[in-house]
Design an enzyme around this catalytic site. Structure first.
Site, PDB file in Angstrom:
ATOM      1  N   HIS A  21       0.829  -1.202   0.000  1.00 27.11           N
ATOM      2  CA  HIS A  21       0.000   0.000   0.000  1.00 27.11           C
ATOM      3  C   HIS A  21       0.867   1.257   0.000  1.00 27.11           C
ATOM      4  O   HIS A  21       1.569   1.521   0.970  1.00 27.11           O
ATOM      5  CB  HIS A  21      -0.884  -0.040   1.251  1.00 27.11           C
ATOM      6  CG  HIS A  21      -1.830   1.086   1.405  1.00 27.11           C
ATOM      7  ND1 HIS A  21      -1.819   1.930   2.489  1.00 27.11           N
ATOM      8  CD2 HIS A  21      -2.838   1.506   0.603  1.00 27.11           C
ATOM      9  CE1 HIS A  21      -2.786   2.814   2.368  1.00 27.11           C
ATOM     10  NE2 HIS A  21      -3.420   2.586   1.237  1.00 27.11           N
ATOM     11  N   ARG A  22       0.838   1.981  -1.101  1.00 26.26           N
ATOM     12  CA  ARG A  22       1.723   3.139  -1.322  1.00 26.26           C
ATOM     13  C   ARG A  22       3.179   2.680  -1.245  1.00 26.26           C
ATOM     14  O   ARG A  22       4.052   3.417  -0.781  1.00 26.26           O
ATOM     15  CB  ARG A  22       1.431   4.267  -0.327  1.00 26.26           C
ATOM     16  CG  ARG A  22      -0.056   4.609  -0.195  1.00 26.26           C
ATOM     17  CD  ARG A  22      -0.325   5.709   0.817  1.00 26.26           C
ATOM     18  NE  ARG A  22      -1.742   5.706   1.197  1.00 26.26           N
ATOM     19  CZ  ARG A  22      -2.285   6.473   2.117  1.00 26.26           C
ATOM     20  NH1 ARG A  22      -1.536   7.360   2.766  1.00 26.26           N
ATOM     21  NH2 ARG A  22      -3.572   6.402   2.410  1.00 26.26           N
ATOM     22  N   GLU A  48       0.645  -0.872  -4.804  1.00 29.19           N
ATOM     23  CA  GLU A  48      -0.512   0.024  -4.926  1.00 29.19           C
ATOM     24  C   GLU A  48      -0.019   1.451  -4.850  1.00 29.19           C
ATOM     25  O   GLU A  48       0.917   1.750  -4.088  1.00 29.19           O
ATOM     26  CB  GLU A  48      -1.511  -0.222  -3.789  1.00 29.19           C
ATOM     27  CG  GLU A  48      -2.828   0.549  -3.946  1.00 29.19           C
ATOM     28  CD  GLU A  48      -2.930   1.879  -3.208  1.00 29.19           C
ATOM     29  OE1 GLU A  48      -3.949   2.560  -3.355  1.00 29.19           O
ATOM     30  OE2 GLU A  48      -1.965   2.251  -2.473  1.00 29.19           O
ATOM     31  N   ASP A  50      -1.376   5.884  -5.737  1.00 27.80           N
ATOM     32  CA  ASP A  50      -2.476   6.823  -5.991  1.00 27.80           C
ATOM     33  C   ASP A  50      -2.003   7.862  -7.008  1.00 27.80           C
ATOM     34  O   ASP A  50      -0.867   8.333  -6.918  1.00 27.80           O
ATOM     35  CB  ASP A  50      -2.855   7.548  -4.686  1.00 27.80           C
ATOM     36  CG  ASP A  50      -3.033   6.575  -3.535  1.00 27.80           C
ATOM     37  OD1 ASP A  50      -4.091   5.946  -3.459  1.00 27.80           O
ATOM     38  OD2 ASP A  50      -2.085   6.433  -2.722  1.00 27.80           O
ATOM     39  N   HIS A  62      -0.889  10.693  -2.802  1.00 27.93           N
ATOM     40  CA  HIS A  62      -2.196  10.320  -2.254  1.00 27.93           C
ATOM     41  C   HIS A  62      -3.104  11.522  -2.033  1.00 27.93           C
ATOM     42  O   HIS A  62      -4.252  11.548  -2.471  1.00 27.93           O
ATOM     43  CB  HIS A  62      -1.996   9.574  -0.933  1.00 27.93           C
ATOM     44  CG  HIS A  62      -3.281   9.183  -0.280  1.00 27.93           C
ATOM     45  ND1 HIS A  62      -3.974  10.035   0.555  1.00 27.93           N
ATOM     46  CD2 HIS A  62      -4.022   8.042  -0.354  1.00 27.93           C
ATOM     47  CE1 HIS A  62      -5.081   9.426   0.968  1.00 27.93           C
ATOM     48  NE2 HIS A  62      -5.127   8.226   0.436  1.00 27.93           N
ATOM     49  N   GLU A 114      -4.577   3.445  -8.245  1.00 28.44           N
ATOM     50  CA  GLU A 114      -5.812   4.027  -7.730  1.00 28.44           C
ATOM     51  C   GLU A 114      -5.989   5.424  -8.316  1.00 28.44           C
ATOM     52  O   GLU A 114      -5.136   6.299  -8.129  1.00 28.44           O
ATOM     53  CB  GLU A 114      -5.802   4.097  -6.191  1.00 28.44           C
ATOM     54  CG  GLU A 114      -7.148   4.623  -5.698  1.00 28.44           C
ATOM     55  CD  GLU A 114      -7.225   4.854  -4.203  1.00 28.44           C
ATOM     56  OE1 GLU A 114      -6.414   4.292  -3.438  1.00 28.44           O
ATOM     57  OE2 GLU A 114      -8.104   5.634  -3.802  1.00 28.44           O
TER      58      GLU A 114
HETATM   59  O1  G3P Z   1      -6.602   1.098  -2.681  1.00 31.75           O
HETATM   60  C1  G3P Z   1      -6.770   0.834  -1.342  1.00 31.75           C
HETATM   61  C2  G3P Z   1      -6.532   2.078  -0.524  1.00 31.75           C
HETATM   62  O2  G3P Z   1      -5.358   2.671  -0.989  1.00 31.75           O
HETATM   63  C3  G3P Z   1      -7.677   3.042  -0.597  1.00 31.75           C
HETATM   64  O3  G3P Z   1      -7.560   4.078   0.322  1.00 31.75           O
HETATM   65  O4  G3P Z   1      -6.988   6.349   1.055  1.00 31.75           O
HETATM   66  O5  G3P Z   1      -5.274   4.564   1.204  1.00 31.75           O
HETATM   67  O6  G3P Z   1      -5.950   5.467  -1.009  1.00 31.75           O
HETATM   68  P1  G3P Z   1      -6.395   5.148   0.385  1.00 31.75           P
HETATM   69 MG    MG Z   2      -4.788   4.226  -2.367  1.00 30.44          MG
END
Ligand code: G3P
Ligand code: MG
Length: 244
Positions: A21-22, A48, A50, A62, A114
């Site tokens: 995540h990130r 992952e 953003d 993000h 994302e």
């Molecule tokens: O894609 C899962 C998660 O990244 C969604 O929430 O706010 O961390 O981008 P956020």
């Molecule tokens: Mg995300």
């Protein structure tokens, strides 16, 4: 038999996808090349990130504003690319362009993009069409998600070969029906939405279920036990106890 019933491995040895995540954001500045490289070194199969669209480019960040993760100020989309690229996103890292992350991927790596900011579907389709000079990533390596279902369906119209996954923070009425209607590959649900019923309904519709964000072994084990197909985590060295 539904599409996924044949695919899915049952029991304690079934596959469970780890999405960094990130990047490995529990260890490195989030959404930086350093964070993505660290996640890959930890064996994460999926990254992952953003994206926001700025002057036709997709930048990897993000928040809509710069203050939390960089030494800059103001709204990301109000800035010039030159200003954004001059900033420190942590440990001397720059805010990456999406194509810089795509260039890190090997043939077995996957990337969940994302769509965070508005109007990101068109520049993403344009970027992916830039092959072979720029982008060598195959559609099978990509999974595009968003809370913005308009952008997701726009991308689906432009690139029906790329898999999409709507994000949800609560269990919707009708469970995963909305995602099936969008032609999604997966549902990405917050931990609080990752109920057995919602996950089972997604599976009955032939969809995967990935949950965000699991940063403890307890949460990983809970997701695995409820039947989730994977989880987003800031700590990509974390795995469910029963996972191979
Ligand atoms: O894609 C899962 C998660 O990244 C969604 O929430 O706010 O961390 O981008 P956020
Ligand atoms: Mg995300």
């Amino acid at each position: 038999m539904r599409r996924d019933d044949a695919d899915r491995q049952q029991g304690p040895l079934r596959e469970f996808a780890i999405f960094a995540h990130r990047g490995a954001s529990g260890y490195e500045p989030e959404n930086t090349l350093r964070s993505f490289r660290r996640a890959m070194a930890m064996g994460a199969r999926w990254l992952e990130l953003d994206v926001h669209a700025v002057s036709g480019a997709l930048v990897v960040i993000h928040d809509a504003t710069l203050e939390r993760t960089t030494n800059g100020r103001g709204y990301v989309m109000d800035q010039s690319l030159a200003y954004l690229r001059s900033l420190d996103a942590g440990k001397g890292e720059r805010i990456p362009f999406l194509e810089e992350v795509l260039a890190l991927l090997g043939p077995d790596d996957g990337l969940n993009i994302e769509l965070k900011g508005p109007a990101t579907a068109v520049p993403l389709a344009a970027l992916l069409a830039a092959s072979p000079q720029g982008v060598r990533t195959t559609p099978g390596q990509l999974l595009v998600s968003s809370f913005d279902y308009g952008e997701l369906t726009a991308l689906r119209r432009l690139r029906p070969d790329i898999r999409i996954a709507p994000l949800v923070t609560a269990v919707p009425r009708g469970y995963a029906r909305f995602a099936e209607e969008m032609g999604a590959y997966a549902v990405h649900g917050a931990l609080g939405a990752a109920t057995e019923q919602f996950i089972a309904d997604a599976h009955e519709r032939g969809l995967k279920f990935h949950a965000f964000t699991a940063n403890t072994r307890k949460d990983m084990d809970m997701l695995f036990a409820r039947g989730a197909d994977g989880a987003f985590t800031d700590y990509p060295d974390l795995r469910p106890g029963l996972c191979p």
